[in-house]
Design a protein around this motif. Structure first.
Motif, PDB file in Angstrom:
ATOM      1  N   ARG A 351       0.852  -1.197   0.000  1.00 46.13           N
ATOM      2  CA  ARG A 351       0.000   0.000   0.000  1.00 46.13           C
ATOM      3  C   ARG A 351       0.880   1.236   0.000  1.00 46.13           C
ATOM      4  O   ARG A 351       1.925   1.262   0.663  1.00 46.13           O
ATOM      5  CB  ARG A 351      -0.887  -0.019   1.249  1.00 46.13           C
ATOM      6  CG  ARG A 351      -1.974   1.044   1.321  1.00 46.13           C
ATOM      7  CD  ARG A 351      -3.198   0.629   0.522  1.00 46.13           C
ATOM      8  NE  ARG A 351      -4.272   1.609   0.666  1.00 46.13           N
ATOM      9  CZ  ARG A 351      -5.287   1.490   1.525  1.00 46.13           C
ATOM     10  NH1 ARG A 351      -5.353   0.429   2.321  1.00 46.13           N
ATOM     11  NH2 ARG A 351      -6.234   2.412   1.575  1.00 46.13           N
ATOM     12  N   SER A 352       0.505   2.244  -0.741  1.00 47.08           N
ATOM     13  CA  SER A 352       1.205   3.520  -0.640  1.00 47.08           C
ATOM     14  C   SER A 352       1.057   4.032   0.781  1.00 47.08           C
ATOM     15  O   SER A 352      -0.025   3.943   1.368  1.00 47.08           O
ATOM     16  CB  SER A 352       0.607   4.529  -1.627  1.00 47.08           C
ATOM     17  OG  SER A 352       0.862   4.145  -2.958  1.00 47.08           O
ATOM     18  N   GLU A 353       2.146   4.576   1.329  1.00 45.41           N
ATOM     19  CA  GLU A 353       2.100   4.931   2.743  1.00 45.41           C
ATOM     20  C   GLU A 353       2.957   6.130   3.084  1.00 45.41           C
ATOM     21  O   GLU A 353       3.957   6.438   2.418  1.00 45.41           O
ATOM     22  CB  GLU A 353       2.547   3.742   3.597  1.00 45.41           C
ATOM     23  CG  GLU A 353       4.011   3.371   3.411  1.00 45.41           C
ATOM     24  CD  GLU A 353       4.461   2.231   4.322  1.00 45.41           C
ATOM     25  OE1 GLU A 353       3.632   1.376   4.667  1.00 45.41           O
ATOM     26  OE2 GLU A 353       5.654   2.213   4.682  1.00 45.41           O
ATOM     27  N   ALA A 354       2.526   6.812   4.136  1.00 42.04           N
ATOM     28  CA  ALA A 354       3.350   7.786   4.839  1.00 42.04           C
ATOM     29  C   ALA A 354       3.616   7.198   6.218  1.00 42.04           C
ATOM     30  O   ALA A 354       2.789   6.454   6.753  1.00 42.04           O
ATOM     31  CB  ALA A 354       2.637   9.124   4.949  1.00 42.04           C
ATOM     32  N   VAL A 355       4.764   7.510   6.780  1.00 44.61           N
ATOM     33  CA  VAL A 355       5.171   6.893   8.045  1.00 44.61           C
ATOM     34  C   VAL A 355       5.318   7.974   9.121  1.00 44.61           C
ATOM     35  O   VAL A 355       6.008   8.977   8.917  1.00 44.61           O
ATOM     36  CB  VAL A 355       6.508   6.142   7.882  1.00 44.61           C
ATOM     37  CG1 VAL A 355       6.968   5.583   9.218  1.00 44.61           C
ATOM     38  CG2 VAL A 355       6.357   5.016   6.849  1.00 44.61           C
TER      39      VAL A 355
END
Length: 362
Positions: A351-355
């Motif tokens: 999944r495309s993600e920001a952390v």
């Protein structure tokens, strides 16, 4: 170019051509079971030829649609090589009956995974991690927003970038860190869509920092990329160390693509390690080096976690930490699957993600 190289290229093209023919022939074996569709035999094989060429041409001809089509075809090839031999065997065992149903099932399979993969690519999630660092700082806590592998270009554009801006405004981080692959090879689409205008919206009390990834080098636009990032208020670290408001020491490495990449000892040796130390290194290949240098937190991307399943099993074999969190001595390593995509705008099994990383200092 020597004879051996030419021979290897020709052999690769031949193998690729045979794979495309195998896939195309299987598709035709299904289509010709439908009399109305069988009349379009030459149209069908012209389409297969176009798709086969698009995957190669899309990497050299700056036509966004061609690049995207080639990416989808790459996924079809990958799954076809997994599915078709099994389905061919089932068809043979079944005395060549039920081909219509088998072919229809394959078609439905691709519709489902393309729909699912598209959703995963364009609907990023926020992953949360908590890290404790046994050091003192003027602050006892810092919130990091990290995102890698944007691959801004002809496919991943302003709309997806604005999703990250929205996440940043929601999270309200203390610092933003981008460990590489901001651009997808060439900077022209970035400039044409004026993506720098969106990047300027990124802000955090302790600043916005980035390093370059391999794709930031491939198009030969590295110097211009750095210039545009700096104009947008993003500090690009190239084998550099700096102290941020007496709270953190942050460092950024050049990508291994760069032949001038220095060892950590060369540019980091002698650094005061009394403050918490965070390093950005695009490719997660130097965990031992980072641990020995006294790095507390290592942030990386690059792997995309394979992006399209089952490629995550390959990245898992290649990298000590191909995704997520790994503790190695006093070093904490976090690798993101990335915010954008490379090739097709699909994510299957990822999944495309920001952390968001909540770091506590003790």
């Amino acid at each position: 170019m020597n004879f051996t190289t030419v021979l290897a290229i020709l052999a690769a093209i031949l193998v690729y051509g045979l794979i495309c023919f195998y896939i195309g022939y299987n598709g035709w074996a299904w289509l010709r079971r439908f009399p109305r569709l069988a009349k379009f035999k030459y149209v069908y094989f012209a389409l297969i030829t176009f798709l086969s060429i698009s995957m190669l041409a899309g990497r050299f001809i700056p036509i966004p649609l061609l690049n995207m089509i080639g990416g989808y075809w790459m996924v079809i090839i990958g799954y076809s090589l997994l599915l078709l031999p099994i389905l061919n065997l089932i068809h043979f065992i079944n005395k060549k009956r039920g081909l219509k149903w088998i072919g229809s099932g394959v078609l439905i399979f691709y519709v489902v995974i393309f729909t699912y993969g598209t959703f995963n690519a364009w609907n990023p999630v926020i992953r949360n991690y908590h890290v404790d660092i046994n050091k003192q700082s003027e602050s006892d806590h810092v919130k990091i927003l990290m995102a890698s592998d944007f691959h801004l270009g002809s496919i991943v554009g302003v709309n997806h970038l604005e999703r990250f801006i929205s996440i940043s405004e929601k999270v309200k981080p203390d610092i933003i860190m981008i460990p590489g692959d901001l651009i997808d090879d060439y900077i022209e689409p970035f400039m044409e869509e004026d993506m720098g205008k969106s990047l300027k919206k990124l802000n955090a009390p302790l600043g916005v920092y980035a390093v370059l990834g391999n794709h930031d080098y491939y198009g030969g636009d590295k110097e211009e990329i750095v210039k545009e990032m700096e104009k947008a208020g993003i500090r690009v670290l190239e084998d550099e160390v700096l102290t941020v408001q007496n709270q953190l020491t942050i460092a950024g490495r050049k990508d291994p693509t760069d032949p001038t990449r220095a060892s950590l000892t060369e540019f980091f040796g002698g650094t005061d390690l009394s403050l918490p130390v965070i390093l950005m290194d695009h490719q997660p290949i130097a965990l031992d080096e980072a641990e020995q240098a006294g790095i507390d937190l290592l942030l990386s991307g690059h792997t995309h976690r394979g992006q399209v399943a089952p490629a995550q099993f390959i990245t898992d074999r290649i990298y000590e930490n191909d995704y997520g969190f790994l503790k190695k001595g006093n070093l904490s390593s976090i690798v993101s699957s990335g915010f954008g995509t490379w090739g097709p705008p699909l994510r299957i099994g990822t999944r495309s993600e920001a952390v968001v990383i909540d770091v506590n200092f003790k």
